[in-house]
Write a protein that holds these residues in place. Sequence first.
Motif, PDB file in Angstrom:
ATOM      1  N   TRP A  30      -4.034  -5.930  -2.961  1.00 33.16           N
ATOM      2  CA  TRP A  30      -5.186  -5.315  -3.174  1.00 33.16           C
ATOM      3  C   TRP A  30      -6.364  -6.264  -2.729  1.00 33.16           C
ATOM      4  O   TRP A  30      -7.520  -5.758  -2.640  1.00 33.16           O
ATOM      5  N   ARG A  31      -6.119  -7.586  -2.925  1.00 36.99           N
ATOM      6  CA  ARG A  31      -7.154  -8.533  -2.526  1.00 36.99           C
ATOM      7  C   ARG A  31      -7.489  -8.625  -1.237  1.00 36.99           C
ATOM      8  O   ARG A  31      -8.618  -9.140  -0.915  1.00 36.99           O
ATOM      9  N   LEU A  32      -6.857  -7.972  -0.300  1.00 37.91           N
ATOM     10  CA  LEU A  32      -7.295  -7.793   1.141  1.00 37.91           C
ATOM     11  C   LEU A  32      -8.567  -6.766   1.442  1.00 37.91           C
ATOM     12  O   LEU A  32      -9.125  -6.485   2.379  1.00 37.91           O
ATOM     13  N   PHE A  33      -8.571  -5.876   0.022  1.00 36.12           N
ATOM     14  CA  PHE A  33      -9.665  -4.791   0.221  1.00 36.12           C
ATOM     15  C   PHE A  33     -10.655  -4.877  -0.982  1.00 36.12           C
ATOM     16  O   PHE A  33     -10.479  -3.909  -1.799  1.00 36.12           O
ATOM     17  N   PRO A  34     -11.311  -5.920  -0.865  1.00 34.36           N
ATOM     18  CA  PRO A  34     -12.397  -6.002  -2.057  1.00 34.36           C
ATOM     19  C   PRO A  34     -13.307  -4.890  -2.431  1.00 34.36           C
ATOM     20  O   PRO A  34     -13.920  -4.698  -3.230  1.00 34.36           O
ATOM     21  N   GLU A  35     -13.757  -4.143  -1.106  1.00 36.22           N
ATOM     22  CA  GLU A  35     -14.838  -3.345  -1.413  1.00 36.22           C
ATOM     23  C   GLU A  35     -14.260  -1.896  -1.555  1.00 36.22           C
ATOM     24  O   GLU A  35     -14.989  -0.828  -1.529  1.00 36.22           O
ATOM     25  N   VAL A  36     -12.860  -1.644  -1.677  1.00 32.80           N
ATOM     26  CA  VAL A  36     -12.553  -0.299  -1.781  1.00 32.80           C
ATOM     27  C   VAL A  36     -11.817  -0.072  -3.274  1.00 32.80           C
ATOM     28  O   VAL A  36     -11.176  -0.941  -3.941  1.00 32.80           O
ATOM     29  N   THR A  37     -12.244   1.001  -3.751  1.00 29.73           N
ATOM     30  CA  THR A  37     -11.646   1.435  -5.225  1.00 29.73           C
ATOM     31  C   THR A  37     -10.250   2.355  -5.180  1.00 29.73           C
ATOM     32  O   THR A  37      -9.384   2.206  -5.913  1.00 29.73           O
ATOM     33  N   ASP A  38     -10.177   3.322  -4.141  1.00 32.08           N
ATOM     34  CA  ASP A  38      -8.819   3.856  -4.014  1.00 32.08           C
ATOM     35  C   ASP A  38      -7.881   3.207  -3.178  1.00 32.08           C
ATOM     36  O   ASP A  38      -8.435   2.774  -2.250  1.00 32.08           O
ATOM     37  N   ARG A  39      -6.755   3.110  -3.528  1.00 30.77           N
ATOM     38  CA  ARG A  39      -5.734   2.364  -2.728  1.00 30.77           C
ATOM     39  C   ARG A  39      -5.813   3.050  -1.353  1.00 30.77           C
ATOM     40  O   ARG A  39      -5.396   4.047  -1.036  1.00 30.77           O
ATOM     41  N   PRO A  40      -6.019   2.086  -0.343  1.00 27.38           N
ATOM     42  CA  PRO A  40      -6.194   2.558   1.039  1.00 27.38           C
ATOM     43  C   PRO A  40      -5.090   1.917   2.099  1.00 27.38           C
ATOM     44  O   PRO A  40      -5.062   2.228   3.141  1.00 27.38           O
ATOM     45  N   PHE A  41      -3.707   1.717   1.216  1.00 28.78           N
ATOM     46  CA  PHE A  41      -2.841   1.120   2.103  1.00 28.78           C
ATOM     47  C   PHE A  41      -1.287   1.410   1.541  1.00 28.78           C
ATOM     48  O   PHE A  41      -1.085   1.661   0.413  1.00 28.78           O
ATOM     49  N   LEU A  42      -0.369   1.198   2.488  1.00 26.68           N
ATOM     50  CA  LEU A  42       1.074   1.485   1.980  1.00 26.68           C
ATOM     51  C   LEU A  42       1.535  -0.157   2.596  1.00 26.68           C
ATOM     52  O   LEU A  42       0.900  -0.786   3.320  1.00 26.68           O
ATOM     53  N   PHE A  43       2.545  -0.516   2.062  1.00 28.81           N
ATOM     54  CA  PHE A  43       3.063  -1.987   2.491  1.00 28.81           C
ATOM     55  C   PHE A  43       4.801  -1.976   2.358  1.00 28.81           C
ATOM     56  O   PHE A  43       5.264  -1.116   1.673  1.00 28.81           O
ATOM     57  N   ARG A  44       5.481  -2.876   3.019  1.00 29.98           N
ATOM     58  CA  ARG A  44       6.628  -3.148   3.049  1.00 29.98           C
ATOM     59  C   ARG A  44       6.809  -4.532   3.184  1.00 29.98           C
ATOM     60  O   ARG A  44       6.282  -5.282   3.624  1.00 29.98           O
ATOM     61  N   GLN A  45       7.819  -5.161   2.107  1.00 28.95           N
ATOM     62  CA  GLN A  45       7.903  -6.629   2.047  1.00 28.95           C
ATOM     63  C   GLN A  45       9.094  -6.766   2.769  1.00 28.95           C
ATOM     64  O   GLN A  45      10.483  -6.041   2.559  1.00 28.95           O
TER      65      GLN A  45
END
Length: 234
Positions: free
Chosen positions: A34-49
Motif C-alpha cells: 500500500w505504501r507504493l500508493f500514498p495518494e490513493v484511498t481505494d485499493r488500486p492493485f493486485l499482487f503476486r508474491q
Amino acid sequence: MYLSRVRVATAGLDAHALGQLMAGHAYGNHQLLWRLFPEVTDRPFLFRQELEHDAGLHGSARGMPMFYVLSQVEPIPVPGLLECESKPFAPKLETGQQLAFRLRANPVVARAEEGRRRSRRHDVLMDAKKAAKEEGITDRLMVQERMEDAARAWLGDSERAARRGYRLPIDPQTSGYRQHTFRRKGGEIRFSSIDFEGRLEVTDPERFLQTLEEGIGRSRAFGCGMWMIRRLES
C-alpha cells in the motif's frame, strides 16, 4: 494499467515486518505494498508474491521474496524500502487468441444453509476432501486428486469462464495449495490459495481485459486473483 516488479530493501524493515515478509504473511505484505500508493484511498492493485530467483533475477537475486503488482495507477517507489520497476500494461487481445498463464487463486463455492440468511462460502478443495472421505476414500493420493480436480473445475467452469471472457482448452496444472490464517483488528481471517499454470483461449477480449484488471476469485487483497499472462510462441 501498470505492471510492476517490486523488490524489498530489507534494511528498511523492522524484525516483525521482516518476519511477515519471509513467511509470506498476506495481510502484512498487502499493507507493505500500500505504501507504493500514498495518494490513493481505494485499493488500486493486485499482487503476486514470488522469490527473486524464480523471477529471472539471476544476476542480482538474493533468494528474497519479491512482488508482481498490477495497478490502475503508477506506483511510487519508497526510497530505502521498496524498489519498483514499472511499465504500462495494455495487452492487445483478440478473440481466439491463446495465452499461457499463471494464477494464484482462492477457489470458493457459496451454498445456502438452513437457518442462515446468507450463503456460506466453502473452500472448494476442502469441500472436495470432505466429500471424498464421506464416500469412504482414504487413500491420500486419491483424495489429493479429488481436491485438485475440484480446483480445476472451479477455474474452468463454463459459466464463470464465459462471464470472464476466456475458456480453458486443456486442464491446467495445479500446485502449492496452502491455507492462510492471520489476525487483524476485527477478528481472524482464513483463506486458502492454490497455483494454476496452463493455457487459455480469449473468448471475449473486452471481458477478459476487465478480468485481468479486477482479478478473479476471493482474497484479491491478499495476493490472490492476479493473472500472469504471456503470448504463446508460434
